[in-house]
Design an enzyme around this catalytic site. Sequence first.
Site, PDB file in Angstrom:
ATOM      1  N   VAL A  35       0.840  -1.201   0.000  1.00 27.08           N
ATOM      2  CA  VAL A  35       0.000   0.000   0.000  1.00 27.08           C
ATOM      3  C   VAL A  35       0.878   1.255   0.000  1.00 27.08           C
ATOM      4  O   VAL A  35       0.501   2.288  -0.578  1.00 27.08           O
ATOM      5  CB  VAL A  35      -1.004  -0.051   1.181  1.00 27.08           C
ATOM      6  CG1 VAL A  35      -0.356   0.133   2.527  1.00 27.08           C
ATOM      7  CG2 VAL A  35      -2.122   0.959   0.973  1.00 27.08           C
ATOM      8  N   ASP A  36       2.037   1.179   0.599  1.00 25.29           N
ATOM      9  CA  ASP A  36       2.992   2.301   0.628  1.00 25.29           C
ATOM     10  C   ASP A  36       3.385   2.683  -0.807  1.00 25.29           C
ATOM     11  O   ASP A  36       3.322   3.862  -1.203  1.00 25.29           O
ATOM     12  CB  ASP A  36       4.211   1.862   1.443  1.00 25.29           C
ATOM     13  CG  ASP A  36       5.148   2.990   1.823  1.00 25.29           C
ATOM     14  OD1 ASP A  36       4.826   4.151   1.546  1.00 25.29           O
ATOM     15  OD2 ASP A  36       6.202   2.687   2.420  1.00 25.29           O
ATOM     16  N   SER A 119       0.255  -3.774   8.750  1.00 29.16           N
ATOM     17  CA  SER A 119       1.138  -4.895   9.148  1.00 29.16           C
ATOM     18  C   SER A 119       0.720  -6.265   8.616  1.00 29.16           C
ATOM     19  O   SER A 119       1.433  -7.235   8.875  1.00 29.16           O
ATOM     20  CB  SER A 119       1.290  -5.005  10.679  1.00 29.16           C
ATOM     21  OG  SER A 119       2.238  -4.088  11.156  1.00 29.16           O
ATOM     22  N   THR A 120      -0.406  -6.353   7.915  1.00 24.19           N
ATOM     23  CA  THR A 120      -0.879  -7.700   7.536  1.00 24.19           C
ATOM     24  C   THR A 120      -0.344  -8.185   6.197  1.00 24.19           C
ATOM     25  O   THR A 120      -0.661  -9.293   5.770  1.00 24.19           O
ATOM     26  CB  THR A 120      -2.420  -7.770   7.495  1.00 24.19           C
ATOM     27  OG1 THR A 120      -2.887  -6.928   6.437  1.00 24.19           O
ATOM     28  CG2 THR A 120      -3.025  -7.357   8.813  1.00 24.19           C
ATOM     29  N   GLY A 121       0.455  -7.359   5.516  1.00 22.05           N
ATOM     30  CA  GLY A 121       1.054  -7.770   4.242  1.00 22.05           C
ATOM     31  C   GLY A 121       2.486  -8.208   4.476  1.00 22.05           C
ATOM     32  O   GLY A 121       2.746  -9.239   5.103  1.00 22.05           O
TER      33      GLY A 121
HETATM   34  N1  AR6 Z   1      -5.341  -0.253  -0.865  1.00 17.21           N
HETATM   35  C1  AR6 Z   1      -5.681  -0.853   0.303  1.00 17.21           C
HETATM   36  N2  AR6 Z   1      -4.969  -1.851   0.849  1.00 17.21           N
HETATM   37  C2  AR6 Z   1      -3.874  -2.271   0.187  1.00 17.21           C
HETATM   38  C3  AR6 Z   1      -3.444  -1.693  -1.031  1.00 17.21           C
HETATM   39  C4  AR6 Z   1      -4.231  -0.638  -1.566  1.00 17.21           C
HETATM   40  N3  AR6 Z   1      -3.920  -0.022  -2.701  1.00 17.21           N
HETATM   41  N4  AR6 Z   1      -2.303  -2.336  -1.437  1.00 17.21           N
HETATM   42  C5  AR6 Z   1      -2.044  -3.285  -0.510  1.00 17.21           C
HETATM   43  N5  AR6 Z   1      -2.995  -3.250   0.460  1.00 17.21           N
HETATM   44  P1  AR6 Z   1       1.539  -3.979   3.190  1.00 17.21           P
HETATM   45  P2  AR6 Z   1       2.652  -3.915   5.931  1.00 17.21           P
HETATM   46  C6  AR6 Z   1      -3.113  -4.085   1.677  1.00 17.21           C
HETATM   47  O1  AR6 Z   1       2.479  -5.044   2.804  1.00 17.21           O
HETATM   48  O2  AR6 Z   1       2.332  -5.354   6.135  1.00 17.21           O
HETATM   49  C7  AR6 Z   1       5.860  -1.778   2.494  1.00 17.21           C
HETATM   50  O3  AR6 Z   1       6.899  -2.118   1.617  1.00 17.21           O
HETATM   51  C8  AR6 Z   1      -2.421  -5.423   1.681  1.00 17.21           C
HETATM   52  O4  AR6 Z   1      -3.172  -6.388   0.967  1.00 17.21           O
HETATM   53  O5  AR6 Z   1       1.295  -2.850   2.251  1.00 17.21           O
HETATM   54  O6  AR6 Z   1       2.332  -2.931   7.034  1.00 17.21           O
HETATM   55  C9  AR6 Z   1       6.259  -0.680   3.470  1.00 17.21           C
HETATM   56  O7  AR6 Z   1       7.182   0.233   2.913  1.00 17.21           O
HETATM   57  C10 AR6 Z   1      -2.390  -5.721   3.169  1.00 17.21           C
HETATM   58  O8  AR6 Z   1      -3.641  -6.239   3.608  1.00 17.21           O
HETATM   59  O9  AR6 Z   1       1.991  -3.271   4.609  1.00 17.21           O
HETATM   60  C11 AR6 Z   1       6.870  -1.464   4.596  1.00 17.21           C
HETATM   61  O10 AR6 Z   1       8.220  -1.776   4.340  1.00 17.21           O
HETATM   62  C12 AR6 Z   1      -2.219  -4.333   3.788  1.00 17.21           C
HETATM   63  O11 AR6 Z   1      -2.511  -3.402   2.743  1.00 17.21           O
HETATM   64  C13 AR6 Z   1       6.049  -2.733   4.622  1.00 17.21           C
HETATM   65  O12 AR6 Z   1       5.562  -2.908   3.298  1.00 17.21           O
HETATM   66  C14 AR6 Z   1      -0.848  -4.062   4.347  1.00 17.21           C
HETATM   67  O13 AR6 Z   1       0.158  -4.679   3.552  1.00 17.21           O
HETATM   68  C15 AR6 Z   1       4.857  -2.610   5.545  1.00 17.21           C
HETATM   69  O14 AR6 Z   1       4.205  -3.847   5.624  1.00 17.21           O
END
Ligand code: AR6
Length: 176
Positions: A35-36, A119-121
């Site tokens: 998402v970032d 945190s769930t990705g």
């Molecule tokens: N809209 C809504 N949710 C989303 C989107 C979107 N466009 N894209 C992904 N998600 P993650 P984390 C969901 O990995 O676990 C990054 O590299 C995804 O399916 O984005 O907190 C950062 O820079 C999941 O359910 O974040 C950090 O290094 C959720 O967003 C690290 O990942 C979070 O997944 C953070 O990891």
Amino acid sequence: MIPGKIAVIEGDITQLTVDAIVNAANTSLLGGGGVDGAIHRAAGPGLLAECRGLNGCKTGDAKITQGYNLPADWVIHTVGPVWRDGNHGEDALLASCYYRSLELAKDYQIRTIAFPAISTGAYGFPPERAARIAVGTVKQVLEGNTTIEQVFFVCFSKLSYNHYRQAVQEILMNKE
Ligand code: AR6
């Protein structure tokens, strides 16, 4: 009534027209995947330029920037915990992400805010447990003094949506 202030939706958080969207960032605040990455792509280079001046962010804390090319006015960047085994403060750190984001929202008189499943990705936090923490923490804040009128939990899959629906049922409706 708190249940009316919380909505669970399936979709892409970068598309939402709300006062603020929350980014699941890392401590550098300089972008990444998930998402970032999606938020930085949609916001454009102004977001990264502002983030460079923030000097990073601690796990469990949050910082705010403008939304640049996003429909949202603001982006609240929070850093969730990396899941290890559940015995390293992960639950409290995840709750802190929601608290600190909503504190900033109050400071900026934000009324509508959307959260991803922090945190769930990439960070591997068990998603059902994370959804219960998200809903429980937001409920507590909404019971207190806040400017928030509407919170959206934005789920990127049907499975994630179902976890949040279940958490809302359990925590807001007191149903198993
Ligand atoms: N809209 C809504 N949710 C989303 C989107 C979107 N466009 N894209 C992904 N998600 P993650 P984390 C969901 O990995 O676990 C990054 O590299 C995804 O399916 O984005 O907190 C950062 O820079 C999941 O359910 O974040 C950090 O290094 C959720 O967003 C690290 O990942 C979070 O997944 C953070 O990891």
